[in-house]
Design a protein around this motif. Structure first.
Motif, PDB file in Angstrom:
ATOM      1  N   THR A 107       7.308  13.309 -12.152  1.00 61.10           N
ATOM      2  CA  THR A 107       6.926  14.069 -10.956  1.00 61.10           C
ATOM      3  C   THR A 107       6.943  15.566 -11.233  1.00 61.10           C
ATOM      4  O   THR A 107       6.062  16.314 -10.823  1.00 61.10           O
ATOM      5  N   GLU A 108       7.976  16.035 -11.961  1.00 60.02           N
ATOM      6  CA  GLU A 108       8.059  17.461 -12.290  1.00 60.02           C
ATOM      7  C   GLU A 108       6.895  17.888 -13.162  1.00 60.02           C
ATOM      8  O   GLU A 108       6.344  18.978 -13.007  1.00 60.02           O
ATOM      9  N   GLU A 109       6.489  17.036 -14.111  1.00 63.27           N
ATOM     10  CA  GLU A 109       5.374  17.383 -14.981  1.00 63.27           C
ATOM     11  C   GLU A 109       4.075  17.461 -14.191  1.00 63.27           C
ATOM     12  O   GLU A 109       3.218  18.293 -14.440  1.00 63.27           O
ATOM     13  N   ASP A 110       3.913  16.545 -13.213  1.00 66.16           N
ATOM     14  CA  ASP A 110       2.686  16.533 -12.434  1.00 66.16           C
ATOM     15  C   ASP A 110       2.611  17.712 -11.484  1.00 66.16           C
ATOM     16  O   ASP A 110       1.532  18.067 -11.021  1.00 66.16           O
ATOM     17  N   THR A 111       3.747  18.315 -11.146  1.00 70.51           N
ATOM     18  CA  THR A 111       3.760  19.402 -10.169  1.00 70.51           C
ATOM     19  C   THR A 111       4.179  20.718 -10.808  1.00 70.51           C
ATOM     20  O   THR A 111       4.859  21.513 -10.190  1.00 70.51           O
ATOM     21  N   LEU A 112       3.798  20.932 -12.064  1.00 68.87           N
ATOM     22  CA  LEU A 112       4.080  22.227 -12.685  1.00 68.87           C
ATOM     23  C   LEU A 112       3.388  23.331 -11.907  1.00 68.87           C
ATOM     24  O   LEU A 112       2.242  23.189 -11.486  1.00 68.87           O
ATOM     25  N   SER A 113       4.086  24.457 -11.708  1.00 70.20           N
ATOM     26  CA  SER A 113       3.458  25.595 -11.042  1.00 70.20           C
ATOM     27  C   SER A 113       2.395  26.197 -11.948  1.00 70.20           C
ATOM     28  O   SER A 113       2.325  25.907 -13.149  1.00 70.20           O
ATOM     29  N   VAL A 114       1.565  27.048 -11.367  1.00 69.45           N
ATOM     30  CA  VAL A 114       0.501  27.690 -12.144  1.00 69.45           C
ATOM     31  C   VAL A 114       1.086  28.521 -13.282  1.00 69.45           C
ATOM     32  O   VAL A 114       0.667  28.435 -14.436  1.00 69.45           O
ATOM     33  N   GLY A 115       2.089  29.332 -12.960  1.00 71.32           N
ATOM     34  CA  GLY A 115       2.692  30.184 -13.988  1.00 71.32           C
ATOM     35  C   GLY A 115       3.373  29.366 -15.069  1.00 71.32           C
ATOM     36  O   GLY A 115       3.266  29.680 -16.254  1.00 71.32           O
ATOM     37  N   ARG A 116       4.089  28.289 -14.657  1.00 73.56           N
ATOM     38  CA  ARG A 116       4.785  27.446 -15.630  1.00 73.56           C
ATOM     39  C   ARG A 116       3.781  26.749 -16.552  1.00 73.56           C
ATOM     40  O   ARG A 116       4.004  26.635 -17.767  1.00 73.56           O
ATOM     41  N   ALA A 117       2.650  26.289 -15.982  1.00 79.80           N
ATOM     42  CA  ALA A 117       1.631  25.623 -16.799  1.00 79.80           C
ATOM     43  C   ALA A 117       1.038  26.581 -17.823  1.00 79.80           C
ATOM     44  O   ALA A 117       0.808  26.214 -18.980  1.00 79.80           O
TER      45      ALA A 117
END
Length: 302
Positions: free
Chosen positions: A43-53
Protein backbone atom coordinates in the motif's frame (compact mmCIF):
# COMPACT_ATOMS: atom_id res chain seq x y z
CA UNK A 1 -8.83 -64.14 45.23
CA UNK A 2 -11.21 -61.36 44.22
CA UNK A 3 -10.51 -59.22 41.24
CA UNK A 4 -10.89 -55.50 42.00
CA UNK A 5 -10.17 -52.19 40.28
CA UNK A 6 -6.61 -51.26 39.82
CA UNK A 7 -5.43 -47.77 40.85
CA UNK A 8 -5.12 -46.85 37.21
CA UNK A 9 -8.84 -47.42 36.72
CA UNK A 10 -9.68 -44.54 39.05
CA UNK A 11 -7.54 -42.01 37.14
CA UNK A 12 -9.37 -39.69 34.65
CA UNK A 13 -9.10 -40.51 31.01
CA UNK A 14 -6.45 -38.62 28.98
CA UNK A 15 -9.00 -38.05 26.25
CA UNK A 16 -10.98 -34.88 26.94
CA UNK A 17 -13.91 -33.18 25.26
CA UNK A 18 -11.58 -31.52 22.75
CA UNK A 19 -10.40 -34.88 21.49
CA UNK A 20 -13.98 -36.01 21.16
CA UNK A 21 -14.79 -33.15 18.82
CA UNK A 22 -11.62 -33.38 16.79
CA UNK A 23 -8.19 -31.74 16.56
CA UNK A 24 -8.04 -27.89 16.49
CA UNK A 25 -5.76 -26.35 13.87
CA UNK A 26 -3.06 -24.13 15.40
CA UNK A 27 -3.15 -20.43 14.50
CA UNK A 28 -0.11 -19.32 12.54
CA UNK A 29 0.23 -15.88 14.14
CA UNK A 30 3.67 -15.28 12.60
CA UNK A 31 2.37 -15.88 9.04
CA UNK A 32 -0.57 -13.51 9.59
CA UNK A 33 1.76 -10.73 10.82
CA UNK A 34 4.05 -11.13 7.83
CA UNK A 35 1.08 -11.03 5.42
CA UNK A 36 -0.24 -7.84 7.04
CA UNK A 37 3.20 -6.26 6.84
CA UNK A 38 3.49 -7.12 3.15
CA UNK A 39 0.06 -5.59 2.49
CA UNK A 40 1.07 -2.40 4.30
CA UNK A 41 4.33 -2.23 2.33
CA UNK A 42 2.47 -2.72 -0.96
CA UNK A 43 0.00 0.00 0.00
CA UNK A 44 2.84 2.41 0.85
CA UNK A 45 4.53 1.71 -2.48
CA UNK A 46 1.30 2.32 -4.38
CA UNK A 47 0.74 5.64 -2.60
CA UNK A 48 4.19 7.20 -2.88
CA UNK A 49 3.98 10.99 -2.88
CA UNK A 50 5.10 12.92 -5.94
CA UNK A 51 8.27 14.15 -4.25
CA UNK A 52 9.09 10.71 -2.81
CA UNK A 53 8.62 9.08 -6.24
CA UNK A 54 10.97 11.61 -7.88
CA UNK A 55 13.56 11.18 -5.13
CA UNK A 56 13.41 7.38 -5.44
CA UNK A 57 13.78 7.57 -9.23
CA UNK A 58 16.74 9.93 -8.91
CA UNK A 59 18.44 7.60 -6.42
CA UNK A 60 17.87 4.56 -8.63
CA UNK A 61 19.30 6.50 -11.61
CA UNK A 62 22.44 7.28 -9.59
CA UNK A 63 22.03 11.07 -9.96
CA UNK A 64 22.80 13.77 -7.41
CA UNK A 65 20.73 16.87 -6.72
CA UNK A 66 23.35 18.97 -8.51
CA UNK A 67 23.20 16.77 -11.61
CA UNK A 68 19.41 16.99 -11.75
CA UNK A 69 19.64 20.77 -11.28
CA UNK A 70 22.11 21.04 -14.17
CA UNK A 71 19.94 18.87 -16.44
CA UNK A 72 16.67 20.69 -15.67
CA UNK A 73 18.09 24.18 -15.01
CA UNK A 74 16.07 24.30 -11.81
CA UNK A 75 18.00 25.57 -8.79
CA UNK A 76 19.14 22.97 -6.24
CA UNK A 77 16.99 24.36 -3.35
CA UNK A 78 13.85 24.05 -5.50
CA UNK A 79 14.77 20.47 -6.55
CA UNK A 80 15.33 19.56 -2.91
CA UNK A 81 12.01 21.16 -1.88
CA UNK A 82 10.12 19.23 -4.59
CA UNK A 83 11.53 15.93 -3.26
CA UNK A 84 10.11 16.94 0.14
CA UNK A 85 6.68 17.66 -1.47
CA UNK A 86 7.13 21.39 -0.86
CA UNK A 87 5.92 23.10 -4.05
CA UNK A 88 5.60 26.58 -2.53
CA UNK A 89 8.96 27.61 -4.07
CA UNK A 90 7.79 26.77 -7.60
CA UNK A 91 5.74 29.95 -7.93
CA UNK A 92 2.34 28.40 -8.61
CA UNK A 93 0.66 25.25 -9.87
CA UNK A 94 1.50 25.90 -13.54
CA UNK A 95 5.22 26.04 -12.82
CA UNK A 96 5.09 23.20 -10.31
CA UNK A 97 3.66 20.96 -13.04
CA UNK A 98 6.41 22.10 -15.42
CA UNK A 99 9.11 21.33 -12.83
CA UNK A 100 7.61 17.89 -12.19
CA UNK A 101 7.71 17.12 -15.94
CA UNK A 102 11.34 18.21 -16.41
CA UNK A 103 12.44 16.48 -13.19
CA UNK A 104 10.76 13.19 -14.18
CA UNK A 105 12.25 13.23 -17.68
CA UNK A 106 15.74 13.89 -16.31
CA UNK A 107 15.57 10.75 -14.11
CA UNK A 108 13.98 8.59 -16.83
CA UNK A 109 10.37 8.13 -15.70
CA UNK A 110 7.00 9.04 -17.21
CA UNK A 111 5.91 12.45 -15.86
CA UNK A 112 2.19 12.24 -16.67
CA UNK A 113 1.11 9.95 -13.76
CA UNK A 114 2.94 12.25 -11.34
CA UNK A 115 1.30 15.34 -12.85
CA UNK A 116 -2.13 13.72 -12.52
CA UNK A 117 -1.36 12.77 -8.91
CA UNK A 118 -0.25 16.35 -8.21
CA UNK A 119 -3.47 17.71 -9.76
CA UNK A 120 -5.64 15.34 -7.70
CA UNK A 121 -3.84 16.39 -4.50
CA UNK A 122 -4.05 20.12 -5.28
CA UNK A 123 -7.63 20.56 -6.48
CA UNK A 124 -7.38 19.58 -10.16
CA UNK A 125 -5.61 21.06 -13.17
CA UNK A 126 -4.87 24.72 -12.35
CA UNK A 127 -5.56 27.69 -14.59
CA UNK A 128 -2.46 29.49 -15.98
CA UNK A 129 -1.11 32.12 -13.60
CA UNK A 130 1.10 35.14 -14.32
CA UNK A 131 4.73 34.15 -14.34
CA UNK A 132 6.31 37.41 -13.21
CA UNK A 133 6.17 36.77 -9.40
CA UNK A 134 8.08 33.48 -9.81
CA UNK A 135 11.35 35.12 -10.73
CA UNK A 136 10.91 38.36 -8.78
CA UNK A 137 14.08 37.66 -6.82
CA UNK A 138 16.16 37.21 -9.97
CA UNK A 139 15.52 40.72 -11.25
CA UNK A 140 18.71 42.73 -11.13
CA UNK A 141 17.75 45.98 -12.80
CA UNK A 142 14.86 47.27 -14.92
CA UNK A 143 15.06 47.33 -18.67
CA UNK A 144 16.61 50.48 -20.07
CA UNK A 145 14.06 52.89 -21.42
CA UNK A 146 14.26 53.18 -25.19
CA UNK A 147 14.46 56.57 -26.89
CA UNK A 148 11.10 58.06 -27.81
CA UNK A 149 11.57 58.31 -31.57
CA UNK A 150 8.02 59.59 -32.09
CA UNK A 151 8.69 62.63 -29.91
CA UNK A 152 12.03 63.19 -31.64
CA UNK A 153 10.38 63.04 -35.06
CA UNK A 154 7.67 65.53 -34.04
CA UNK A 155 10.32 67.89 -32.66
CA UNK A 156 12.28 67.65 -35.90
CA UNK A 157 9.17 68.43 -37.98
CA UNK A 158 8.35 71.45 -35.78
CA UNK A 159 11.93 72.72 -36.08
CA UNK A 160 11.93 72.39 -39.88
CA UNK A 161 8.54 74.10 -40.22
CA UNK A 162 9.74 76.91 -37.95
CA UNK A 163 12.90 77.36 -39.98
CA UNK A 164 10.94 77.47 -43.27
CA UNK A 165 8.46 79.96 -41.82
CA UNK A 166 11.25 82.18 -40.56
CA UNK A 167 12.91 82.10 -43.99
CA UNK A 168 9.64 82.99 -45.78
CA UNK A 169 8.76 85.90 -43.51
CA UNK A 170 12.30 87.29 -43.33
CA UNK A 171 12.48 87.46 -47.18
CA UNK A 172 9.96 90.39 -47.32
CA UNK A 173 8.05 91.24 -50.49
CA UNK A 174 11.05 90.68 -52.80
CA UNK A 175 10.51 87.02 -53.38
CA UNK A 176 12.56 85.57 -56.22
CA UNK A 177 11.45 82.58 -58.32
CA UNK A 178 14.06 80.53 -56.51
CA UNK A 179 12.50 81.44 -53.19
CA UNK A 180 9.03 80.49 -54.46
CA UNK A 181 10.29 77.15 -55.69
CA UNK A 182 12.01 76.52 -52.38
CA UNK A 183 8.86 77.45 -50.52
CA UNK A 184 6.77 75.14 -52.66
CA UNK A 185 9.14 72.23 -52.07
CA UNK A 186 9.40 72.84 -48.35
CA UNK A 187 6.65 70.41 -47.28
CA UNK A 188 8.30 67.52 -49.17
CA UNK A 189 11.65 68.33 -47.58
CA UNK A 190 10.00 68.49 -44.16
CA UNK A 191 8.47 65.06 -44.60
CA UNK A 192 11.70 63.52 -45.87
CA UNK A 193 14.14 64.80 -43.24
CA UNK A 194 12.67 62.99 -40.19
CA UNK A 195 12.70 59.68 -42.08
CA UNK A 196 16.41 60.20 -42.81
CA UNK A 197 17.21 60.52 -39.10
CA UNK A 198 14.85 57.83 -37.86
CA UNK A 199 16.72 54.59 -37.08
CA UNK A 200 15.71 51.32 -38.66
CA UNK A 201 13.13 49.24 -36.88
CA UNK A 202 15.11 46.89 -34.56
CA UNK A 203 12.41 44.21 -34.85
CA UNK A 204 11.85 43.38 -38.55
CA UNK A 205 9.27 40.82 -39.47
CA UNK A 206 10.93 37.47 -40.29
CA UNK A 207 11.10 36.39 -43.93
CA UNK A 208 12.80 33.77 -46.08
CA UNK A 209 15.82 36.06 -46.47
CA UNK A 210 16.05 36.96 -42.79
CA UNK A 211 18.90 34.49 -42.20
CA UNK A 212 21.07 36.49 -44.61
CA UNK A 213 20.40 39.70 -42.67
CA UNK A 214 21.37 38.18 -39.30
CA UNK A 215 25.04 38.88 -38.41
CA UNK A 216 27.07 35.72 -38.82
CA UNK A 217 29.33 36.58 -35.88
CA UNK A 218 26.46 37.04 -33.39
CA UNK A 219 23.45 35.13 -32.10
CA UNK A 220 20.10 36.82 -32.82
CA UNK A 221 16.86 35.57 -31.23
CA UNK A 222 13.36 36.96 -31.82
CA UNK A 223 10.40 35.95 -29.62
CA UNK A 224 6.79 36.67 -30.64
CA UNK A 225 3.78 36.06 -28.36
CA UNK A 226 1.12 34.82 -30.80
CA UNK A 227 -1.51 33.12 -28.61
CA UNK A 228 -1.23 34.64 -25.13
CA UNK A 229 1.16 36.59 -22.95
CA UNK A 230 4.42 35.03 -21.78
CA UNK A 231 7.01 35.92 -19.18
CA UNK A 232 10.59 36.08 -20.47
CA UNK A 233 13.99 36.28 -18.79
CA UNK A 234 17.08 36.57 -21.03
CA UNK A 235 20.72 36.48 -19.89
CA UNK A 236 24.12 36.50 -21.56
CA UNK A 237 26.65 33.74 -20.70
CA UNK A 238 28.40 36.02 -18.19
CA UNK A 239 25.15 36.44 -16.23
CA UNK A 240 24.19 39.89 -17.53
CA UNK A 241 20.41 40.31 -17.53
CA UNK A 242 19.22 41.35 -21.00
CA UNK A 243 15.47 41.39 -20.28
CA UNK A 244 13.07 40.35 -17.55
CA UNK A 245 9.33 40.93 -17.96
CA UNK A 246 6.06 40.12 -19.72
CA UNK A 247 5.64 39.85 -23.48
CA UNK A 248 1.98 40.55 -24.22
CA UNK A 249 -0.02 38.84 -26.96
CA UNK A 250 0.91 40.27 -30.37
CA UNK A 251 4.23 41.72 -29.14
CA UNK A 252 7.72 40.71 -30.29
CA UNK A 253 11.17 41.23 -28.85
CA UNK A 254 14.63 40.69 -30.37
CA UNK A 255 17.82 39.82 -28.43
CA UNK A 256 21.44 39.73 -29.64
CA UNK A 257 24.75 38.66 -28.12
CA UNK A 258 28.26 37.82 -29.31
CA UNK A 259 28.23 34.19 -28.13
CA UNK A 260 25.04 32.82 -26.49
CA UNK A 261 21.68 33.79 -24.97
CA UNK A 262 20.07 31.81 -22.14
CA UNK A 263 16.28 32.09 -21.70
CA UNK A 264 13.68 31.21 -19.08
CA UNK A 265 10.29 31.15 -20.82
CA UNK A 266 7.01 31.06 -18.89
CA UNK A 267 3.96 29.81 -20.81
CA UNK A 268 6.47 28.82 -23.50
CA UNK A 269 3.98 27.14 -25.83
CA UNK A 270 2.45 30.48 -26.95
CA UNK A 271 5.73 31.78 -28.45
CA UNK A 272 7.09 31.76 -32.01
CA UNK A 273 10.90 31.59 -31.83
CA UNK A 274 13.26 32.77 -34.58
CA UNK A 275 16.99 32.02 -34.14
CA UNK A 276 19.48 33.70 -36.48
CA UNK A 277 16.64 34.45 -38.89
CA UNK A 278 15.08 30.98 -38.96
CA UNK A 279 11.98 29.82 -37.10
CA UNK A 280 12.61 26.86 -34.81
CA UNK A 281 9.98 24.43 -33.56
CA UNK A 282 10.79 23.58 -29.93
CA UNK A 283 7.49 21.69 -29.33
CA UNK A 284 6.84 23.66 -26.15
CA UNK A 285 3.38 23.45 -24.53
CA UNK A 286 1.27 26.30 -23.10
CA UNK A 287 1.72 26.64 -19.36
CA UNK A 288 5.20 25.06 -19.37
CA UNK A 289 8.37 26.72 -18.11
CA UNK A 290 11.26 26.06 -20.53
CA UNK A 291 14.93 27.07 -20.38
CA UNK A 292 16.42 26.99 -23.90
CA UNK A 293 19.81 28.41 -24.91
CA UNK A 294 20.82 29.54 -28.40
CA UNK A 295 24.22 30.18 -30.00
CA UNK A 296 25.60 31.45 -33.30
CA UNK A 297 25.14 29.63 -36.59
CA UNK A 298 22.31 27.90 -38.39
CA UNK A 299 19.78 26.60 -35.78
CA UNK A 300 18.44 23.06 -35.79
CA UNK A 301 14.65 22.96 -35.95
CA UNK A 302 12.84 21.12 -33.16
Amino acid sequence: MSIGKSPQDDQPSAVGPRDAVGPVEPVDSLGSAESAEEERSATEEDTLSVGRALEQARTEAGLTLEEVSAATRVRVPIVQAIEQDDFSRCGGDVYARGHIRTFARSVGIDPEPLVRQYDSEHGGRPAPTPAAPLFEAERIRPERRRPNWTAAMVAAIVAVIGFVGFTVFSGGDDESPDQQIAEGLAPEKTAAEPSATKPADPKPEPSDSAIAAAPADKVTVKLSAVEDKSWISAKSPNGELLFDGLLLKGESKTFQDDEQIDFILGNAGVLDIFVNGKQVDEDFEPGQVERPSYTKGDPEAG
